[in-house]
Structure formats: structure tokens, C-alpha cells
Design an enzyme around this catalytic site. Structure first.
Site, short mmCIF file in Angstrom:
data_model
loop_
_atom_site.label_atom_id
_atom_site.label_comp_id
_atom_site.label_asym_id
_atom_site.label_seq_id
_atom_site.Cartn_x
_atom_site.Cartn_y
_atom_site.Cartn_z
N LYS A 119 0.86 -1.19 0.00
CA LYS A 119 0.00 0.00 0.00
C LYS A 119 0.89 1.23 0.00
O LYS A 119 2.02 1.18 0.50
CB LYS A 119 -0.88 0.02 1.26
CG LYS A 119 -2.11 0.88 1.13
CD LYS A 119 -3.17 0.12 0.36
CE LYS A 119 -4.50 0.77 0.33
NZ LYS A 119 -5.53 -0.21 -0.08
N GLY B 232 -21.31 5.91 1.41
CA GLY B 232 -20.18 6.22 0.52
C GLY B 232 -20.69 6.23 -0.91
O GLY B 232 -21.41 5.32 -1.33
N GLY C 262 -18.54 7.23 -3.73
CA GLY C 262 -17.41 7.42 -4.65
C GLY C 262 -17.44 6.31 -5.69
O GLY C 262 -18.52 5.80 -6.04
N ASN C 263 -16.28 5.92 -6.19
CA ASN C 263 -16.23 4.89 -7.23
C ASN C 263 -16.88 3.60 -6.76
O ASN C 263 -17.67 2.98 -7.48
CB ASN C 263 -14.77 4.64 -7.65
CG ASN C 263 -14.68 3.56 -8.71
OD1 ASN C 263 -15.46 3.54 -9.66
ND2 ASN C 263 -13.77 2.63 -8.53
N GLY D 27 -18.96 2.93 -3.81
CA GLY D 27 -20.35 3.04 -3.39
C GLY D 27 -21.28 3.40 -4.55
O GLY D 27 -22.38 2.85 -4.67
N1 GLU Z 1 -7.08 -0.01 -3.53
C1 GLU Z 1 -7.81 -1.20 -3.84
C2 GLU Z 1 -7.94 -2.10 -2.62
O1 GLU Z 1 -7.82 -1.64 -1.50
C3 GLU Z 1 -7.30 -1.91 -5.08
C4 GLU Z 1 -5.88 -2.37 -5.03
C5 GLU Z 1 -5.36 -2.88 -6.36
O2 GLU Z 1 -6.10 -2.91 -7.32
O3 GLU Z 1 -4.16 -3.25 -6.38
O4 GLU Z 1 -8.24 -3.26 -2.73
#
Ligand code: GLU
Length: 412
Positions: free
Chosen positions: A102, A214, A216-217, A219
Site C-alpha cells: 500500500k 459512501g 465514490g467509485n 459506493g
Molecule cells: N485499492 C484497492 C484495494 O484496496 C485496489 C488495489 C489494487 O487494485 O491493487 O483493494
């Protein structure tokens, strides 16, 4: 969210269930690498602002690490560690050949112009460039990052390396190696899991009342998917406003207003409620799709839903988890329910490496298959091992796979 909070707590429950020794627990709990960077960005008025950024690789035992980049004022190293840990578990739950990672920058994107956002995105990639690549660490969008930001990042990475490496980041626009179906993938995957769980519990999704926190993308797409599949979306909320309408929300109208005004507050029908009041509304399925730790010991006792489908990461605190369990509410955990996003990211990475692209039908079919298989595995494990909840079963299956790979590689 703190690293020693929700993520480590859930992982420790699995470590206990699997009776893993202390060294194994340490290898699982401590991220393998954490990078903290400071970088400068020129603002439109000529000033320079200095930002803090992070990238954490929780474990790369199963393959390159995978996980999004978050731009948010609350981002710090501790939170990124927690989210990277959850990504390891999430990728392993689905059986993807990835560890968890992350990244993030501590920033409020609402204060930036488009040009400032582009320079921030490029500056962050320059700062973490040696840490990432399609074989080491593959970022993607997360809160307040999107395909345009991924496009600037892939372009900056190409400038640094003097080569296009589209597979180094996912969630890109279709014009530069994105996959069809990536944008709605988290919501679609969540729908497949919810449908599978409701079948087991004898709940008809056709008649179910859905409340989504939520817009956003994740929700926003969830509202579309449940609506299109015949469920009744009775409540929605963005960060400022909630709307409740037992007759059903006009989902396309809500999208149109959100796109035009940036908020839901001008939605003309139903009853205005606060975003917080949405949790208490009369519904069958509650979908937290905003951010972490929104369901706490204070609002958990008021929840009326039969099922909670976690589309956000870690939306329920451990204390609230306990309260909901005693109320008999089924929780479909984030590490399974919102894994559709990273699963289609995986498809994007595979397609980039092949240089051959699938149709929307192919992506949908492959996503559905993987999500169902993961749900069935977890369901079976839960029954056979007398697990209290889906979350523990999912953590246990995923942790087992990671530990097996650690043993095979001689790490433990
Ligand atoms: N940010 C998204 C998650 O928390 C997607 C992560 C990704 O596609 O690598 O699952």
C-alpha cells in the site's frame, strides 16, 4: 486506522486459530519493507510545498506486492502498514500470485488544482521509483486516486526508465493498457459475494432493501449494480449528506447530481438524513463503502440490517464486530467482499504482460468465477472448522497460504 488496531487484531485471531509459533507470527505481523519519502511540489502560485509519502510492502512471499495509493490527509506510516497487511490477506483469499502493499501521500486533494495534482502524482512516483516495478510492487488507485492519476504515474515511470512498463501500475485508462471492467470491479465483486452469501442464508436479493454508505467509485457503482440486479436501494450517503427513500432511490439521478454538483445534497426526492443516520435505517443489507472504522461500538447497536457487505477497507472496528456478532448479523469481510478491485487489477497486469486484451464478457466471467470460488472455500472452511464468522475463516485460509509459501521458501 492504526497498524496495531484492526488489521493486526484480525491477523492475530487467525494466528491463534492456526496455532502458529512466535517466529511465524513475527514474520506475518511485521511488514518486510517500509519506505517513507519527502518530496517537493511546485504550486500554481510559485511556492514550493513539501509532502510526505509512503510505500509499504507487507510480504512478497507469494509474488510482487499489490495495492493502491491513497491521497488523504489522514495517511501516515501506521495506516499504510495496516492497509498493506490487509492487502496481503486479500490477495491470498482470492488466490492471486501477489503479496500485499500500500502507498499514500498525506494530502487533501480538494485543495489542489489539476496541475498541482499532476505534479504531486509525478513527484511521488519519482520518490518511490526504485521501490516499485511490475515484478516487485504494483500500485493501483485507492481513496482519492483514479485512472488519470495512474496515467500520470505510468508516464513518469516511463520517463525515469526510458521504457513503457504498463504492468507496473493498474487501474489505468483503457487507452494505455487499462482493463475493461476495472472501474466497477470492486462493486461487481462485492455483488457476487453478497449474492452467494444471501443464497446460503435464504435471503432473496431481488426483494432486498440496500443502504450504501459512501458514493465514490465503489459506493456509486455498488448502487448501480444492486439496482440493476433488482434490489431496492433505499439509502445512500456521501461524506456530507444521506438520503433515505423507502420507495427506492433513483440511482441514475443521484449519479447525475453528484457528477454535476460534486455532492448529493441537491437530490430532490426522499428524506434528507445525515450520513451517520444511514447506519440505523431500515434495510436488509448494509454496504459500508466509504472508509475505515465508520461502524463503531456507538452505532453498531442501532444497525437493523441482516447482512453487512464490507466494500470499504476495515469499516468495522473489532469492538463493533463483537456487538454485531451477538446481534446475529452476518458480516461479509472486506478482504473477500471488496477483492473484486484487486482481482481485475490482476487481470490488467496479466493482459499488460501478454500484450493481449480481453473483452468485457471475458473479464466479468473470470471475476465471477474467482469470487465464487473464494466465497465457497471460505464457507466450507467456516462450516468444517466451526468458525464463528466469515472474517476469521477468510483470514485463516489466506494466512495458511502465505505461511505455506514462507515454509517452502525457507523464511520460517
Ligand atoms: N485499492 C484497492 C484495494 O484496496 C485496489 C488495489 C489494487 O487494485 O491493487 O483493494
Amino acid at each position: 486506522m492504526s497498524f496495531n488496531g484492526t488489521a493486526a487484531y484480525q491477523l492475530k485471531r487467525a494466528i491463534e486459530l492456526l496455532k502458529l509459533n512466535d517466529e511465524t507470527a513475527k514474520a506475518l505481523l511485521e511488514p518486510r519493507r517500509s519506505l517513507e519519502v519527502t518530496f517537493s511540489v511546485r504550486m500554481d502560485d510559485g511556492r514550493i510545498r513539501v509532502f510526505k509519502g509512503y510505500r509499504v510492502q507487507h510480504t512478497d512471499v507469494l509474488g510482487p506486492v499489490k495495492g493502491g495509493i491513497r491521497f488523504h490527509p489522514n495517511v501516515d506510516l501506521d495506516e499504510v502498514k495496516a492497509l498493506a497487511t490487509l492487502m496481503s490477506i486479500k490477495c491470498s483469499v482470492i488466490g492471486l500470485p501477489y503479496g500485499g502493499g500500500k502507498g499514500g501521500v498525506t494530502v487533501n486533494t480538494k485543495e489542489l488544482s489539476e496541475g498541482e495534482l499532476e505534479r504531486l502524482s509525478r513527484g511521488y512516483i519519482r520518490a518511490i521509483a526504485q521501490f516499485v516495478s511490475s515484478e516487485k510492487d504494483v500500485p493501483a488507485p485507492d481513496m482519492y486516486t483514479n485512472p488519470q492519476i495512474m496515467a500520470w504515474m505510468v508516464d513518469e515511470f516511463a520517463v525515469i526508465n526510458q521504457a513503457n512498463d504498463f504492468a507496473f501500475i493498474t487501474g489505468k485508462p483503457l487507452s494505455i493498457g487499462g482493463s475493461v471492467g476495472r472501474n466497477a470491479a470492486t462493486a461487481r465483486g462485492g455483488f457476487f459475494v453478497t449474492r452467494a452469501a444471501c443464497e446460503k442464508e435464504g435471503i432473496s436479493l431481488k426483494k432486498a432493501k440496500i443502504a450504501i454508505h459512501g458514493f465514490g467509485n465503489v459506493g456509486g457503482n455498488a448502487a448501480r449494480v444492486f439496482d440493476a440486479e433488482g434490489s431496492k436501494v433505499v439509502a445512500i450517503a456521501d461524506s456530507r449528506t444521506g438520503i433515505y427513500d423507502p420507495q427506492g432511490i433513483d440511482v441514475e439521478l443521484a449519479h447525475e447530481i453528484k457528477a454535476r454538483t460534486g455532492a448529493l445534497k441537491d437530490y430532490p426526492k426522499g428524506q434528507k438524513i445525515t450520513a451517520e443516520e444511514l447506519f440505523q435505517c431500515d434495510c436488509d443489507i448494509l454496504v459500508p463503502a466509504s472508509m475505515e472504522e465508520v461502524i463503531t461500538k456507538d452505532n453498531a447497536p442501532l444497525i437493523k440490517a441482516k447482512v453487512i457487505a464490507e466494500l470499504a477497507n476495515a469499516p468495522i472496528t473489532p469492538e463493533a464486530d463483537e456487538i454485531l456478532a451477538t446481534k446475529g448479523i452476518t458480516i461479509l469481510p472486506d478482504i473477500l467482499t471488496n477483492a473484486g478491485g484487486v482481482t481485475v487489477s490482476y487481470f490488467e497486469w496479466v493482459q499488460n504482460r501478454m500484450g493481449y486484451y480481453w473483452t468485457a464478457e471475458e473479464v466479468e466471467e473470470k471475476l465471477e468465477k474467482l469470487m465464487y470460488k473464494a466465497f465457497e472455500d471460505i464457507y466450507k472452511f467456516k462450516q468444517e472448522n466451526n468458525c464463528k464468522d466469515y472474517r476469521l475463516a477468510a483470514f485463516a485460509i489466506a494466512t495458511n497460504r502465505i505461511v505455506q509459501a514462507m515454509r517452502d521458501r525457507g523464511w520460517i
